[in-house]
Design a protein around this motif. Structure first.
Motif, short mmCIF file in Angstrom:
data_model
loop_
_atom_site.label_atom_id
_atom_site.label_comp_id
_atom_site.label_asym_id
_atom_site.label_seq_id
_atom_site.Cartn_x
_atom_site.Cartn_y
_atom_site.Cartn_z
N TYR A 85 0.91 -1.12 0.05
CA TYR A 85 0.14 0.13 0.08
C TYR A 85 0.87 1.37 -0.08
O TYR A 85 1.76 1.52 0.98
CB TYR A 85 -1.08 -0.05 1.05
N VAL A 86 0.46 2.06 -0.90
CA VAL A 86 1.36 3.48 -0.98
C VAL A 86 0.62 4.38 -0.42
O VAL A 86 -0.52 4.68 -0.92
CB VAL A 86 1.44 3.83 -2.71
N TYR A 87 1.24 5.31 0.49
CA TYR A 87 0.50 6.34 1.24
C TYR A 87 0.65 7.62 0.37
O TYR A 87 1.77 8.10 0.04
CB TYR A 87 0.80 6.50 2.66
N ASP A 88 -0.41 8.49 0.72
CA ASP A 88 -0.39 9.97 0.22
C ASP A 88 -1.36 10.81 0.64
O ASP A 88 -2.55 10.22 0.58
CB ASP A 88 0.02 10.33 -1.36
N SER A 89 -1.50 12.11 1.24
CA SER A 89 -2.58 12.66 1.55
C SER A 89 -2.98 13.45 0.49
O SER A 89 -3.75 14.24 0.23
CB SER A 89 -2.10 13.49 2.86
N ALA A 90 -2.09 13.69 -0.66
CA ALA A 90 -2.26 14.50 -1.89
C ALA A 90 -2.05 13.91 -3.07
O ALA A 90 -1.30 14.42 -4.08
CB ALA A 90 -1.81 15.92 -1.68
N GLY A 91 -2.28 12.63 -3.38
CA GLY A 91 -1.70 12.00 -4.30
C GLY A 91 -2.41 12.54 -5.74
O GLY A 91 -3.32 13.31 -5.63
N VAL A 92 -1.68 12.48 -6.91
CA VAL A 92 -1.95 12.94 -8.09
C VAL A 92 -2.50 12.14 -9.11
O VAL A 92 -1.64 11.15 -9.36
CB VAL A 92 -0.82 14.06 -8.66
N ASN A 93 -3.38 12.04 -9.75
CA ASN A 93 -3.88 11.37 -10.96
C ASN A 93 -4.43 12.41 -12.08
O ASN A 93 -5.49 12.87 -12.01
CB ASN A 93 -4.86 10.30 -10.60
N THR A 94 -3.65 12.58 -13.06
CA THR A 94 -4.13 13.44 -14.16
C THR A 94 -4.29 12.58 -15.43
O THR A 94 -4.51 13.01 -16.45
CB THR A 94 -3.09 14.57 -14.52
N ILE A 95 -4.59 11.01 -15.42
CA ILE A 95 -4.49 10.32 -16.70
C ILE A 95 -6.05 10.19 -16.76
O ILE A 95 -6.60 9.55 -16.11
CB ILE A 95 -3.82 9.10 -16.36
N SER A 96 -6.54 10.65 -17.90
CA SER A 96 -7.92 10.73 -18.35
C SER A 96 -8.36 9.31 -18.18
O SER A 96 -7.79 8.39 -18.92
CB SER A 96 -8.26 11.48 -19.66
N GLY A 97 -9.31 8.93 -17.55
CA GLY A 97 -9.94 7.46 -17.70
C GLY A 97 -9.17 6.36 -16.74
O GLY A 97 -9.64 5.38 -16.48
N ALA A 98 -8.24 7.00 -16.07
CA ALA A 98 -7.57 6.19 -14.94
C ALA A 98 -8.24 6.51 -13.65
O ALA A 98 -8.63 7.57 -13.36
CB ALA A 98 -6.05 6.35 -14.92
N SER A 99 -8.37 5.41 -12.76
CA SER A 99 -8.56 5.59 -11.36
C SER A 99 -7.74 4.84 -10.40
O SER A 99 -7.12 3.98 -10.86
CB SER A 99 -10.19 4.93 -11.42
N VAL A 100 -7.75 5.48 -9.26
CA VAL A 100 -7.00 5.07 -8.23
C VAL A 100 -8.08 4.23 -7.15
O VAL A 100 -9.05 4.79 -6.78
CB VAL A 100 -6.19 6.16 -7.69
N SER A 101 -7.63 2.93 -6.64
CA SER A 101 -8.43 2.46 -5.82
C SER A 101 -7.70 2.40 -4.42
O SER A 101 -6.38 2.08 -4.11
CB SER A 101 -8.51 1.07 -5.96
#
Lengths: 215, 222
Positions: A85-101
């Motif tokens: 498990y990878v921790y972040d309080s402000a993780g970034v996801n700018t990939i259109s159509g991608a999702s983070v669980s």
């Protein structure tokens, strides 16, 4: 013949009546291009322009090195096959159509523990780092997986890392996905890695997942 | 006149027989918006496409190109990792400038080496910065190790700082990559690779280990 009187911009017919116009013969194209320039549209006119130094790489960056105890994650063990498990309080996801669980941490940081990412079809470059603490000399091998199939080289760290063959201390790869695919950071092998409770903040501080969409 | 019967798309000759066709409307191009370039897509054919972007705009980097000699100086925890100026490339000084190695949080004060980077808000505000580094300190042995991490703060030595990426380790077998990510606000910010812990005597880059080290700092998204 009468068509010999016709011109397209400055281009005239040859003796066979054929006109071979240049793009600059168009009434809405102006300017003189230099090497490497493109033709760009603005308010009804096409003009040569230098490509601006801009970057639009879409990406996921999760793991800014914050301090959060690993027993505040969903993990109960850290053995071969377990999710990292990878921790972040402000993780970034700018990939259109991608999702983070992810799962919200039960600790004081209150950030998110990434468990997997789902990426749309495309070409990607992935880098995964990790450095747990050990109860004795040992090694820790890790990689990104599609189900049970590794999609990156195995990264291996620890004082006995040379006893476990791998591609280096970071799990990296570039690959193309033909369809939407869920990828998971997982333990490949572990020897003398601390228990989840004793790992304290070592996982959150050392684990970063960077996924760049190349195409 | 007969030439008046000829048209290119919807553009007809003028009284002198000159046709000035429109690239936008006479060649069957797909929809075009301001700022787009002429490009081709399989779905729409020729038409307006977004201007191609550079994959990553790197504005500072380190890559050793020649060997050098230096005395040995050792790192302490909370030092800034220092980089030899001769191998630093700054592609655009409106984005970043160097801060000379000086003070108590470097192994040695010297104008020939750099301790941190000044990110300029005037050029970088709201842009997302990505940094990578592999720093192979003087050859390690036994239990010697060093752990470092990218951080940002407001003083040149980053006496206090906010981490922006993973802790990376170098031991006698390997050197991990330190990744960092930061979204610039409206103020200048100091960036450095900070030493978080050291075991043993771990020295600055030398002429040999420098060849195995690099850093890049760039814009990943405007």
């Amino acid at each position: 013949m009468s068509h010999n009187r016709i011109k397209v911009g400055t281009s005239v017919p040859n003796s066979s009546g054929v006109i071979s116009p240049s793009i600059t013969d168009c009434g809405d194209v102006s300017g003189t291009p230099s090497d490497g320039q493109i033709l760009q549209y603005s308010s009804g006119t096409w003009t040569p322009q230098t490509i601006a130094s801009s970057s639009a790489v879409s990406y996921i960056f999760w793991g800014h090195g914050e301090s959060e105890n690993y027993d505040d994650s969903p993990a109960t063990t850290i053995n071969a096959g377990d999710v990292i498990y990878v921790y972040d309080s402000a993780g970034v996801n700018t990939i259109s159509g991608a999702s983070v669980s992810s799962t919200t941490s039960t600790g004081t940081g209150g950030g998110e523990w990434l468990g997997s990412v789902t990426l749309p079809a495309g070409t990607y470059r992935v880098s995964l780092t990790c450095l747990p603490t050990f109860s004795a000399s040992g090694y820790f091998a890790f990689a990104m997986y599609d189900g049970t199939t590794k999609v990156t080289a195995t990264g291996t760290v620890g004082a006995l890392s040379t006893t476990y063959s791998s591609g280096g201390p970071v799990a990296v790869s570039a690959f193309t996905l033909a369809s939407s695919t869920t990828l998971t950071p997982k333990v490949v092998a572990a020897s003398n890695v601390d228990t989840v409770a004793n790992l304290l903040t070592s996982i959150s501080e050392s684990t970063t997942l960077l996924i760049e969409k190349l195409a | 006149m007969s030439h008046n019967h000829i048209k290119i798309g919807s553009s007809a000759p003028n009284s002198s027989g000159v046709v000035s066709p429109s690239l936008s409307s006479d060649f069957g191009l797909a929809s075009i918006s301001d700022g787009e370039a002429l490009g081709y897509t399989t779905s729409e054919g020729w038409g307006g496409v977004s201007v191609p972007a550079t994959a990553l705009v790197t504005f500072a980097s380190y890559q050793s190109t020649s060997s050098f000699s230096t005395s040995t100086y050792y790192y302490d925890a909370n030092d800034c990792v220092i980089w030899r100026n001769a191998h630093i490339i700054i592609d655009n000084s409106t984005y970043v400038t160097r801060n000379t190695a000086s003070g108590t949080r470097v192994p040695v004060s010297t104008t020939a080496w750099t301790m941190s980077w000044d990110l300029k808000a005037s050029a970088l505000a709201n842009k997302k910065i990505i940094c990578r580094a592999v720093h192979m300190a003087k050859s390690l042995s036994g239990t010697e190790e060093i752990i470092y991490q990218w951080g940002v703060g407001t003083t040149n030595d980053l006496a206090t700082y906010t981490p922006i990426g993973n802790k990376a380790q170098q031991n006698q077998y390997y050197t991990q990559t330190a990744l960092g990510h930061y979204e610039m606000g409206g103020s200048d910010m100091i960036l450095a690779l900070k030493v978080t812990s050291v075991t043993g005597s771990v020295g600055i880059l030398d002429g040999s280990s420098s060849f195995n080290s690099y850093l890049t700092i760039g814009i990943i998204e405007d």
